[in-house]
Write a protein that holds these residues in place. Structure first.
Motif, PDB file in Angstrom:
ATOM      1  N   LEU A 108      26.469  37.162 -18.427  1.00 28.58           N
ATOM      2  CA  LEU A 108      26.744  38.033 -17.292  1.00 28.58           C
ATOM      3  C   LEU A 108      25.431  38.207 -16.546  1.00 28.58           C
ATOM      4  N   GLY A 109      25.420  37.906 -15.265  1.00 31.67           N
ATOM      5  CA  GLY A 109      24.184  38.017 -14.504  1.00 31.67           C
ATOM      6  C   GLY A 109      24.438  38.520 -13.098  1.00 31.67           C
ATOM      7  N   SER A 110      23.393  39.045 -12.476  1.00 31.40           N
ATOM      8  CA  SER A 110      23.478  39.473 -11.077  1.00 31.40           C
ATOM      9  C   SER A 110      22.819  38.405 -10.217  1.00 31.40           C
ATOM     10  N   SER A 111      23.385  38.197  -9.035  1.00 32.31           N
ATOM     11  CA  SER A 111      22.901  37.156  -8.140  1.00 32.31           C
ATOM     12  C   SER A 111      22.275  37.765  -6.892  1.00 32.31           C
ATOM     13  N   ASP A 112      21.394  36.995  -6.264  1.00 30.02           N
ATOM     14  CA  ASP A 112      20.721  37.480  -5.063  1.00 30.02           C
ATOM     15  C   ASP A 112      21.488  37.133  -3.792  1.00 30.02           C
ATOM     16  N   ARG A 113      22.714  36.590  -3.929  1.00 33.28           N
ATOM     17  CA  ARG A 113      23.498  36.264  -2.738  1.00 33.28           C
ATOM     18  C   ARG A 113      24.986  36.361  -3.062  1.00 33.28           C
ATOM     19  N   ALA A 114      25.799  36.424  -2.014  1.00 27.34           N
ATOM     20  CA  ALA A 114      27.250  36.535  -2.202  1.00 27.34           C
ATOM     21  C   ALA A 114      27.771  35.313  -2.954  1.00 27.34           C
ATOM     22  N   VAL A 115      28.776  35.551  -3.777  1.00 32.07           N
ATOM     23  CA  VAL A 115      29.266  34.467  -4.642  1.00 32.07           C
ATOM     24  C   VAL A 115      29.995  33.379  -3.871  1.00 32.07           C
TER      25      VAL A 115
END
Length: 794
Positions: free
Chosen positions: A410-417
């Motif tokens: 599970l990770g957070s991204s720096d841009r919209a998926v």
């Protein structure tokens, strides 16, 4: 991404369309109807030949000589009964395993049979769903459709609202709904979709081999038949009645009346037996195909392990509401796979965040994600894909995976998926550890394949270390490879597949390429799978085996569907195929031997008749009347062939069916034919012989034929078990009884009272049997097969 929700039809609108015939009336299975089965079994070429010969015999007034006419009834009746039983079994299983589209109507949304769909129905779609009718997309959320079954183009096609979808294609990612615009036979791809749902075995050695044998027999029948008709009718001066009976007596045994029948029965009974194990065979020769397989490519999830998962651990790298994120991701997945379903079950109700974008899970990318209005961009997927494999968190995931567990990051991204370059830079937040139970019967199944020298390749989209750990726990030996390191060149790929056993992180296109690479090295490949990512490989494998709980697309292209989802059923399918192949080979030996000696006998008698015209010698009547060849076939071929075609048989399937049958039947047929002709020549008293002397000569020839033909049966029945010995013994005893009972002798026109002729006939028959025995051992040397008299444990 569309958010509108289309309303389905009312019950009244559905009823109106049904009344107007606007239904999806394409047959569910490509199978013969009852009337077609009757016609196919009654109006056959062999029945026509026997029917004409029966009419000719009955015109002579000799009803007993027309007894062979019962073959027409037996051939048709047995064939019809077995095929109807097989059809009933297949139709029942097809209904159970049928893909049922999810249809939205005002009365509710429910799965329906494809033939219950009507024009303008709204049909919902999710990953793995097969599109059953043509239509227009009215809702979509990252919907991608694979149209490879129609166009051959394997790349998924993104579908927006207003785009058309065609029957026979299937969903690989996202979800949505479409409205049916063309149903039934009007659908653009209805016939192609139906074709994709049935199986056509391109390479059926058994079927093509029997066709070759029948062609060979036809070439023999024409000259032999013409010669015997001429000599018996125009050279013997025996009267039209006697000549006609002798002519028919020569022609009847040339016809291999039971060969095709026994083959059909063996296949049909195989389907029924497998049906009892909840195994749906799309077409009968698929059983043969799996019996010849020497490489099985098995998916891990759903094949070696059970489909269900559960969250066993959560390793969080931060304290920021990880459980809430996981719950929300699972809640927003309209058609969750097994992993997301387990997460949703573990973390309960979602906090209710508002999604702004989503990316569905794809086998090619190995991740999915959702962007939220006030809560950031979240992705979940394979750690070794989303992170640098050398990072500490990826290495931790690798260590956990080495225990055979599935690990998701599970990770957070720096841009919209949904950005073109998503997922971008991923910050690890937690590792979700899932465990699957290995199927309790998986090890036993793998051990069976190992004992049968069938290679097993585990091909999975999961982490290679995890897949290797599961395979190792099941005793599967061999090296493991990450498929991202696989070479693309076909030759290099084939070399790699020879060296490695287990593969992880395999993309759908790689699965297909691996199947092709194995086939390029002469392997017969079976592919097992249950997901949409397996469809291309299932379709291109020699035999595709799908799990009943798998996607409708995988079931549609597979040749065999295991409705009970048991990998352990495969050995029974292999065993059934071996039974069919081995038994049909035995039966073919018997029937072809009979045809060879019948044609040879006809040719020898015919040539003698031509010689009598040229040299003024006594012409020869054919030694047998129709009743003689009928009783000869009862216990040397007919009943034994029926028993042998259905008997247990676990011998490995070998190639070269026609060569082996010909090498066995031709010499045996020649020996029987020459021995019988020799016996008849010694007993024949010429044209001046009385009716009693002619009957004694015919009886002597029949005794020689029966002794040598029974030894052919004794050889074909090997290796012996108690019941095989009993079968041969009972067959021999039956003829002893027939020759011992005065009424039977009178009925069947037999006279063994001339002791000298009878003893001579027996001795010639025994010499023929000895020669057949010697030939059998020599054939084993030539074919490189170990000859065994008795069945052993191995």
């Amino acid at each position: 991404m569309t958010n509108t929700v289309a309303v389905g039809l009312t019950d009244a609108e559905v009823a109106q369309r049904v009344a107007e015939g606007k239904t999806n009336d394409v047959p569910n299975r490509a199978a013969r109807s009852v009337s077609e089965i009757w016609r196919a079994n009654v109006f056959t070429r062999i029945n026509a030949i026997l029917g004409v010969l029966l009419i000719i015999v009955l015109s002579t007034g000799s009803v007993i000589n027309g007894l062979f006419g019962l073959l027409i009834v037996a051939n048709s009746g047995i064939g019809i009964i077995q095929e109807l039983r097989a059809k009933k079994t297949l139709d029942k299983l097809a209904i159970v395993g049928q893909a049922k589209p999810l249809v939205r109507r005002q009365s509710g949304t429910a799965p329906l049979n494809p033939n219950e769909v009507v024009l303008d129905d709204v049909i919902e779609l999710g990953p793995g769903d097969q599109i059953v009718v043509d239509g227009d997309v009215i809702e979509e959320a990252n919907l991608e459709v694979d149209e490879s079954l129609l166009t051959g183009e394997a790349d998924p096609i993104a579908k927006d609202a207003g785009d058309k979808v065609m029957s026979g294609s299937f969903v690989v990612a996202g979800s949505g709904a479409y409205r049916a615009t063309k149903v039934g036979r009007e659908a653009y791809a209805a016939q192609l979709a139906e074709e994709a749902s049935k199986f056509t075995l391109v390479k059926s050695e058994l079927r093509s081999g029997i066709n070759k044998i029948l062609q060979f027999i036809t070439y023999l029948l024409i000259p032999a038949g013409a010669l015997i008709i001429y000599t018996q009718l125009f050279t013997t001066d025996a009267g039209w009645r006697e000549s006609v009976l002798r002519m028919v007596g020569a022609l009847v045994p040339m016809v291999p009346e039971g060969l095709v029948l026994m083959t059909s029965i063996a296949f049909a009974v195989g389907v029924i037996r497998l049906g009892q194990r909840q195994c749906l065979v799309q077409e009968l020769p698929a059983i043969e195909g799996l019996a010849r397989v020497d490489v099985v490519c098995a998916d891990k999830t759903g094949t070696l392990t059970e489909n269900g998962m559960r969250v066993s651990d959560l390793k969080s790298f931060t304290a920021d509401h990880v459980e809430n994120v996981l719950a929300q991701l699972a809640s927003d997945d309209a058609r969750p796979n097994a992993s997301m379903a387990a997460i949703g079950e573990a973390y309960g109700a979602a906090p209710g965040w508002t999604a702004t974008a989503s990316a569905p899970f794809k086998s090619a990318t190995k991740w999915s994600g959702t962007s939220y209005e006030d809560h950031g961009n979240w992705v979940i997927g394979a750690p070794d894909v989303l992170l640098d494999p050398a990072s500490p968190d990826a290495e931790e995931a690798e260590r956990i995976g080495a225990k055979g567990l599935r690990v998701l990051l599970l990770g957070s991204s720096d841009r919209a998926v949904d950005a073109p370059d998503a997922p971008g830079t991923v910050t690890p937040v937690a590792l979700v550890v899932l465990e699957q139970r290995v199927r309790p019967d998986a090890r036993e199944t793998l051990d069976y394949f190992a004992s049968q020298k069938v290679s097993v390749k585990v091909i999975s989209g999961d982490n290679a270390v995890s897949v290797g750990a599961v395979a190792g726990s099941l005793g599967l030996e061999g090296e493991t490879m990450d498929a991202r390191k696989l070479p693309e060149a076909p030759e290099a790929l084939a070399d790699t597949l020879q060296e490695y056993t287990t593969f992880g992180r395999v993309r759908p296109d790689q699965k297909r390429a691996m199947v092709h690479a194995l086939q390029s090295r002469g392997h017969t490949v079976a592919m097992t799978g249950d997901g949409v990512n397996d469809v291309l490989a299932l379709k291109d494998a020699d035999i595709g085996v799908a799990m009943g709980s798998g996607s409708s697309a995988s079931r549609a292209v597979a040749q065999i569907v295991l409705l009970d989802n048991k990998f352990a059923t495969l050995p029974y399918v292999v065993g059934e195929g071996r039974r069919v192949i081995g038994n049909i080979e035995r039966v073919s030996n018997l029937f072809l031997t009979k045809t060879v000696y019948s044609v040879l006998l006809a040719m020898l008698v015919g040539l003698a008749g031509v010689g009598s015209k040229l040299f003024g010698t006594d012409p020869l009547l054919f030694p047998f009347q129709p009743i003689h060849v009928t009783i000869a076939a009862w216990f040397t071929i007919g009943i034994p062939a029926f028993v042998l075609s259905l008997a247990p048989n676990n011998e490995r399937a070998h190639t070269g069916f026609v060569r082996r049958v010909m090498m066995s039947a031709l010499p045996s047929g020649l020996v029987v034919g020459v021995a019988t002709f020799t016996s008849y020549l010694l007993a024949y008293q010429g044209r001046t012989s009385t009716e009693v002397e002619q009957t004694q000569a015919s009886t002597a020839a029949l005794i020689t034929l029966l002794v040598s033909a029974l030894w052919v049966l004794a050889v074909v029945a090997r290796p012996y078990e108690w019941w095989r010995v009993a079968l041969v013994s009972v067959s021999a005893l039956a003829y002893v009884v027939i020759f011992s009972i005065p009424l039977a002798r009178k009925t069947f026109i037999l006279d063994p009272s001339n002791v000298q002729l009878t003893v001579t006939a027996l001795l010639i028959g025994l010499m023929g049997a000895l020669l057949i025995e010697v030939i059998w051992w020599i054939q084993g040397r030539i074919l490189g097969e170990r000859r065994r008299l008795w069945r052993t444990a191995d």
